[in-house]
Structures are given as C-alpha cells and as structure tokens.
Enzyme design. Structure first.
Site, PDB file in Angstrom:
ATOM      1  N   SER A 141       0.844  -1.202   0.000  1.00 56.40           N
ATOM      2  CA  SER A 141       0.000   0.000   0.000  1.00 56.40           C
ATOM      3  C   SER A 141       0.872   1.241   0.000  1.00 56.40           C
ATOM      4  O   SER A 141       2.047   1.206   0.362  1.00 56.40           O
ATOM      5  CB  SER A 141      -0.950   0.011   1.203  1.00 56.40           C
ATOM      6  OG  SER A 141      -0.236   0.171   2.384  1.00 56.40           O
ATOM      7  N   ASP A 142       0.265   2.329  -0.426  1.00 52.46           N
ATOM      8  CA  ASP A 142       0.938   3.615  -0.387  1.00 52.46           C
ATOM      9  C   ASP A 142      -0.097   4.683  -0.071  1.00 52.46           C
ATOM     10  O   ASP A 142      -1.165   4.721  -0.685  1.00 52.46           O
ATOM     11  CB  ASP A 142       1.618   3.926  -1.716  1.00 52.46           C
ATOM     12  CG  ASP A 142       2.605   5.071  -1.560  1.00 52.46           C
ATOM     13  OD1 ASP A 142       3.759   4.806  -1.210  1.00 52.46           O
ATOM     14  OD2 ASP A 142       2.210   6.237  -1.755  1.00 52.46           O
TER      15      ASP A 142
END
Length: 195
Positions: A78-79
């Site tokens: 994820s970012d």
C-alpha cells in the site's frame, strides 16, 4: 474468522510501517512482514491523485511478482499520499520541509488517499480509498512543537492523525479514519474475503 478464511494463504505485508502492521493484526489476519528493499516512490506526470496512490502500491507489489508464482503467497502492498488540491505531499525530507508542509495544510481541507494492491499467484487487485481531512489554523508554535517532538519524517504530509497534531488540529474528517492512519481496513477486509 478472517484468519480461517485466509488459512490457505501465506500472507505477506510488504510494508515497514508499524501502523499498518498493527491495523492488519487487529483485523485478525495472520501475516509476516516482507523484507525486500523498497522501490523509489516516483510516479509519471499527468496521473490523477487516485491514480498516483494506485500506481505506487502496484509499483511496490511488482518486486514480489516472481515470488508469488505457483505459491500460496498473498502479498499486500500500500501507499498513502496526502493531496492539497492537485499537489501531492510526500514524506518530508527534513525539519524545514515538514514545517512547510504543515503550514500549507493549516486551515485547509486535504485528501488522504491510500492505494492497496493484493497480489497472488493467479490474481491481482488494486483499489484506493480517499478520506477528506480538515485542519484548524495551526500556529507556528504548534507546528514546530509537533515536528520537534514527533519527527514525522516517515509520514506523508508530515503528520500522523493518531498523534498530538491530530488530537489538537483536526476539526473534521469525511471517510475512513484508519485510511488516514495508513490502511483502509474495512475495504481491505472485504477485498480479502473476495480474493
């Protein structure tokens, strides 16, 4: 419950963030932490804010593609990005940069967007969740106190909602609180159940 549903998978959280690990643990998912070196978080010009978050989470997943082939491994990457209008605020490089970022966010609404990729041997899914956050007008003393004491250099937008600045500075949020912490657990839960 979810750990039983996902028991056929060896789940890897490809993130060094202790906040993401804590949230995934509290969701009831059994996992290990991926230890590969991260990729440079650079994205092509012209992408929308949502596309940037998705692009970066897929970029992080790409270094695991060979590892999952013909295995039961499931990699979660994820970012999280902070956006003020069309400007994407990444992680601050130093104290002056952190103060500059928080000064920009002061008294304004911004978006926090997290892109998440779930990568398996035969399937990949990517999604994003957006939360709107409103800061009060922060004084320079409040900003400097926070930066000096909490050193938010590993956080997009130079702040953690769960920390002091969130307690005293955030007036309102629209959407998922946990998304702002770093992982949209409600959406991730439903996507893992479908996977």
């Amino acid at each position: 419950m979810i750990s039983e549903i996902l028991s056929e998978y060896e789940i890897i959280l490809a993130s060094k963030s202790p906040r993401r690990a804590q949230l995934l643990r509290e969701l009831g998912v059994q996992f290990t932490i991926g230890n590969k070196e991260g990729v440079e978080e650079v994205f092509p010009e012209g992408l929308s804010n949502v596309e940037v978050a998705k692009y970066l989470s897929e970029l992080k997943a790409s270094i695991y593609e060979n590892d999952v082939v013909d295995t039961n491994k499931l990699v979660i990457t994820s970012d999280t990005i902070v956006c003020l209008g069309n400007e994407v605020l990444g992680k601050p490089g130093d104290k002056a940069h952190a103060i500059e970022m928080l000064s920009k966010l002061s008294g304004k609404q911004h978006s926090v967007i997290t892109g998440v990729t779930i990568l398996g041997s035969n399937k990949k899914t990517t999604f994003s969740v957006e939360t709107k956050v409103n800061f009060k007008d922060l004084t320079i003393d409040e900003i400097e106190y926070y930066v000096d004491h909490y050193k938010p250099y590993d956080k997009a937008g130079a702040y953690g909602i769960q920390e002091w600045i969130g307690m005293i500075g955030i007036e309102k949020i629209e959407g998922s609180y946990f998304n702002v912490v770093g992982l949209p657990v409600k959406k991730l839960y439903s996507e893992l159940l479908k996977f």
